[in-house]
Design an enzyme around this catalytic site. Structure first.
Site, PDB file in Angstrom:
ATOM      1  N   ASP A   9      33.953  70.364 -38.195  1.00 46.86           N
ATOM      2  CA  ASP A   9      34.741  69.367 -37.483  1.00 46.86           C
ATOM      3  C   ASP A   9      34.089  69.196 -36.106  1.00 46.86           C
ATOM      4  OD1 ASP A   9      37.158  67.841 -36.770  1.00 46.86           O
ATOM      5  OD2 ASP A   9      37.511  69.539 -35.432  1.00 46.86           O
ATOM      6  N   ASP A  11      35.665  67.291 -32.728  1.00 50.42           N
ATOM      7  CA  ASP A  11      36.568  67.484 -31.585  1.00 50.42           C
ATOM      8  C   ASP A  11      37.315  68.809 -31.731  1.00 50.42           C
ATOM      9  OD1 ASP A  11      36.033  64.943 -30.467  1.00 50.42           O
ATOM     10  OD2 ASP A  11      37.468  63.999 -31.804  1.00 50.42           O
TER      11      ASP A  11
HETATM   12  P1  B16 Z   1      38.586  58.394 -32.192  1.00 53.46           P
HETATM   13  P2  B16 Z   1      37.872  65.395 -35.350  1.00 53.46           P
HETATM   14  C1  B16 Z   1      39.512  63.474 -34.448  1.00 53.46           C
HETATM   15  O1  B16 Z   1      38.272  64.100 -34.439  1.00 53.46           O
HETATM   16  C2  B16 Z   1      40.392  64.022 -33.350  1.00 53.46           C
HETATM   17  O2  B16 Z   1      40.752  65.365 -33.614  1.00 53.46           O
HETATM   18  C3  B16 Z   1      41.661  63.206 -33.240  1.00 53.46           C
HETATM   19  O3  B16 Z   1      42.444  63.686 -32.159  1.00 53.46           O
HETATM   20  C4  B16 Z   1      41.290  61.730 -33.010  1.00 53.46           C
HETATM   21  O4  B16 Z   1      42.458  60.923 -32.951  1.00 53.46           O
HETATM   22  C5  B16 Z   1      40.391  61.265 -34.155  1.00 53.46           C
HETATM   23  O5  B16 Z   1      39.227  62.090 -34.203  1.00 53.46           O
HETATM   24  C6  B16 Z   1      39.946  59.829 -33.971  1.00 53.46           C
HETATM   25  O6  B16 Z   1      39.140  59.758 -32.826  1.00 53.46           O
HETATM   26  O7  B16 Z   1      39.739  57.748 -31.491  1.00 53.46           O
HETATM   27  O8  B16 Z   1      37.496  58.869 -31.269  1.00 53.46           O
HETATM   28  O9  B16 Z   1      38.056  57.559 -33.339  1.00 53.46           O
HETATM   29  O10 B16 Z   1      38.710  66.514 -34.844  1.00 53.46           O
HETATM   30  O11 B16 Z   1      38.141  65.005 -36.794  1.00 53.46           O
HETATM   31  O12 B16 Z   1      36.411  65.577 -35.036  1.00 53.46           O
HETATM   32 MG    MG Z   2      39.140  68.656 -34.523  1.00 60.05          MG
END
Ligand code: B16
Ligand code: MG
Length: 222
Positions: A9, A11
């Site tokens: 993953d 974030d």
């Molecule tokens: P974006 P991951 C996710 O990333 C985040 O955990 C989540 O908080 C966020 O809303 C989602 O990506 C979408 O992100 O707005 O930048 O498209 O943890 O799956 O790497």
């Molecule tokens: Mg994450």
């Protein structure tokens, strides 16, 4: 049988952009007089931008039109992107480079499997753009976690069997997605206490320790 691949993953695992998501959503929540805590933010981990907004709006005193919701999501992303410019190569999580080097030396493939549409930009900022065999981001999937699509897409691109892959996740939704797809999963950070993961990691390097402990690191004949 050793693991064929490790799926990361982004974030909250490869870097602390989860904090930036929180700061950006907090500004949005404040702008519409809506309570939003770090605990609320934990529910948004791994969830798409629009689904995140819907969760945030559960505490909003008003009903918003679809166009207003789109504007809020766009504004959140604008604030978030601004914060992302603060990322540097120093922002990659501790031990990532060593871990990737070690996995490569054992011919274990690697992928990023993120719900974020900003993933390529983030990887560029933290100096990991070319560090993985495959990157699957939020622009390449229809359903975000807890649906397993992002992990299944990454495994398919790698040519790996889900049952031979380890997913590392900080989100409960991500752990659920990994399990639904038939992957082994290790929780780190926020998801560590959810009790749903196969393994819990205190640091990324612990992934090597657990693979060795489980006899899933090197072929027996090696
Ligand atoms: P974006 P991951 C996710 O990333 C985040 O955990 C989540 O908080 C966020 O809303 C989602 O990506 C979408 O992100 O707005 O930048 O498209 O943890 O799956 O790497
Ligand atoms: Mg994450």
């Amino acid at each position: 049988m050793r693991f064929q691949a490790v799926l990361f993953d982004l974030d909250g695992v490869l870097c602390s952009t989860d904090q930036y998501h929180y700061q950006a959503w907090k500004q949005i929540a404040d702008s519409i007089n809506t309570e939003f805590t770090e605990r609320d933010n934990d529910r948004l981990r791994g969830i798409s931008r629009m689904e995140s907004l819907e969760i945030l709006l559960e505490k909003c005193p008003y009903t918003l039109e679809p166009r207003e919701k789109e504007q809020l999501a766009e504004e959140k992303n604008r604030i978030y992107r601004k914060l992302l410019y603060g990322l540097t190569t120093q922002s990659a999580a501790d031990g990532v480079l060593e871990l990737l080097k070690e996995l490569k030396s054992k011919n274990i493939m690697t992928a990023v499997a993120s719900s974020s549409k900003n993933a390529p930009f983030i990887l560029e900022r933290i100096g990991l753009r070319d560090a993985f065999d495959v990157v699957v981001d939020g622009t390449m999937i229809v359903k975000s976690k807890p649906d397993p699509e992002v992990f299944l897409t990454a495994a398919r691109k790698l040519g790996a069997d889900p049952g031979e892959c380890l997913v590392i996740e900080d989100a409960v939704a991500g752990i659920e997605a990994a399990r639904a797809g038939g992957f082994f999963c290790a929780a780190i950070g926020e998801a560590a206490s959810c009790g749903k993961a196969d393994y819990v990691l205190e640091s990324l390097w612990d992934a090597i320790i657990l693979m060795k402990q489980e006899g899933r690191y090197e072929n027996e004949e090696l």
